[in-house]
Enzyme design. Structure first.
Site, mmCIF file in Angstrom:
data_model
loop_
_atom_site.group_PDB
_atom_site.id
_atom_site.type_symbol
_atom_site.label_atom_id
_atom_site.label_comp_id
_atom_site.label_asym_id
_atom_site.label_seq_id
_atom_site.Cartn_x
_atom_site.Cartn_y
_atom_site.Cartn_z
ATOM 1 N N ASP A 86 -108.556 47.941 43.558
ATOM 2 C CA ASP A 86 -108.898 48.383 44.911
ATOM 3 C C ASP A 86 -107.855 49.340 45.469
ATOM 4 O O ASP A 86 -108.178 50.301 46.182
ATOM 5 C CB ASP A 86 -109.082 47.181 45.838
ATOM 6 C CG ASP A 86 -107.866 46.255 45.869
ATOM 7 O OD1 ASP A 86 -107.089 46.228 44.888
ATOM 8 O OD2 ASP A 86 -107.696 45.537 46.876
ATOM 9 N N ARG A 87 -106.585 49.123 45.124
ATOM 10 C CA ARG A 87 -105.518 50.002 45.598
ATOM 11 C C ARG A 87 -105.645 51.382 44.970
ATOM 12 O O ARG A 87 -105.443 52.404 45.639
ATOM 13 C CB ARG A 87 -104.158 49.383 45.283
ATOM 14 C CG ARG A 87 -103.924 48.031 45.961
ATOM 15 C CD ARG A 87 -102.641 47.382 45.480
ATOM 16 N NE ARG A 87 -101.459 48.130 45.924
ATOM 17 C CZ ARG A 87 -100.250 47.952 45.411
ATOM 18 N NH1 ARG A 87 -100.062 47.082 44.408
ATOM 19 N NH2 ARG A 87 -99.219 48.644 45.867
ATOM 20 N N ASP B 124 -104.868 48.723 53.993
ATOM 21 C CA ASP B 124 -106.133 48.013 53.788
ATOM 22 C C ASP B 124 -105.966 46.574 54.270
ATOM 23 O O ASP B 124 -105.239 45.784 53.667
ATOM 24 C CB ASP B 124 -106.516 48.038 52.306
ATOM 25 C CG ASP B 124 -107.922 47.498 52.050
ATOM 26 O OD1 ASP B 124 -108.526 46.900 52.973
ATOM 27 O OD2 ASP B 124 -108.430 47.676 50.930
ATOM 28 N N GLY C 128 -113.821 41.771 46.225
ATOM 29 C CA GLY C 128 -112.576 41.255 46.759
ATOM 30 C C GLY C 128 -112.460 39.761 46.536
ATOM 31 O O GLY C 128 -113.374 39.111 46.042
ATOM 32 N N ASN C 129 -111.320 39.197 46.932
ATOM 33 C CA ASN C 129 -111.102 37.766 46.728
ATOM 34 C C ASN C 129 -112.057 36.904 47.539
ATOM 35 O O ASN C 129 -112.477 35.841 47.086
ATOM 36 C CB ASN C 129 -109.657 37.407 47.102
ATOM 37 C CG ASN C 129 -108.665 37.926 46.088
ATOM 38 O OD1 ASN C 129 -108.652 37.497 44.953
ATOM 39 N ND2 ASN C 129 -107.840 38.867 46.514
#
Length: 261
Positions: free
Chosen positions: A109-110, A129, A8-9
């Site tokens: 991720d989606r 999410d 993730g970011n």
């Protein structure tokens, strides 16, 4: 064992699966400046804390929303483990169709989240999410991902507020007991958390109305448990949905299953 990596970011989640069982999970800071050798050592070291050695890992699957991390993870897996990592953006999705304008631009991720939701719980379903951004993604009863909504995440919203208002202090993203605050901290936490709760409820209800679908709502991400505990619009709490989705996509792409055998 399978190593699953969700980049993730802000944070990277790392997990190990023995078959369908999640046997280890770690959360690491996302650092695109790392060399592949350092990233490989960090990931293997995290699993070693759970008694898992490099020899135990026979597969690596990952998703990334940080482009600079993609090549790094692939190189780290190859150099450290001698394994060709599976990037879900290049994976085959059995039974899932991305029915949107530009499928290649949908965040990995989606895609992983809706795949996991559909395989584990069926459709129609909406995955919420709660990450750096909060995403609301809809998959129908036939496995078609129809799109969704992207909103600033809770932490990002809080940081933006305190960064632009000099007299407002940093706050913890927790619900106060009452909505009316009698001091700055209370008032800010109320606005952040109850405001975000209303955002969540409003978007979900509008999505259900617009599509005329009675979609099951599945929540995941860092603050999903706090939001889910305050509303009746969330049906299922799945804290490790993305990691489970990585495992499922890995299984879809194994040689013995890729052709349906």
């Amino acid at each position: 064992m399978l190593m699953a990596v969700d980049i993730g970011n802000t944070h990277t989640k790392l997990a190990a699966f023995a078959g369908e069982s999640l046997v280890a999970i770690e959360r690491l800071p996302t650092d695109p400046s790392q060399a592949p050798a350092a990233a490989g050592a960090l990931m293997c070291g995290a699993l070693y804390r759970h008694g898992i050695t490099e020899r135990d890992i026979d597969g690596v699957v990952f998703c990334s929303v940080v482009p600079r991390m993609t090549d790094m993870v692939e190189q780290a897996a190859q150099e450290r483990l001698g394994i060709a990592a599976l990037n879900v953006k290049k994976a085959r999705l059995r039974g899932i169709t991305l029915s949107v304008d530009n499928p290649d631009t949908v965040g990995a991720d989606r895609v992983v989240n809706v795949t996991a939701a559909y395989v584990l719980h069926g459709g129609p379903a909406i995955v919420v999410d709660f990450g750096t951004a909060t995403t609301f993604d809809l998959i129908d009863g036939s496995g078609c991902f129809l799109g969704g909504v992207i909103a600033p995440g809770i932490a990002l919203t809080s940081e933006a507020l305190t960064a632009r208002a000099a007299q407002l202090p940093s706050i913890e993203p927790t619900f106060p007991d009452t909505i009316i605050g009698r001091n700055a901290d209370h008032a800010m936490r109320s606005g952040l958390m109850y405001g975000y709760l209303s955002l969540t409820e409003g978007i979900l209800r509008r999505m259900q109305t617009e599509t005329k679908m009675h979609a099951r709502v599945i929540a995941t991400g860092g603050l999903a448990d706090q939001i889910a505990g305050r509303t009746d619009v969330i049906d299922i709490l799945e804290p490790h949905l993305t990691l489970q989705g990585l495992r499922l996509i890995w299984d879809m792409n194994r040689p013995e299953t890729a052709t349906g055998g």
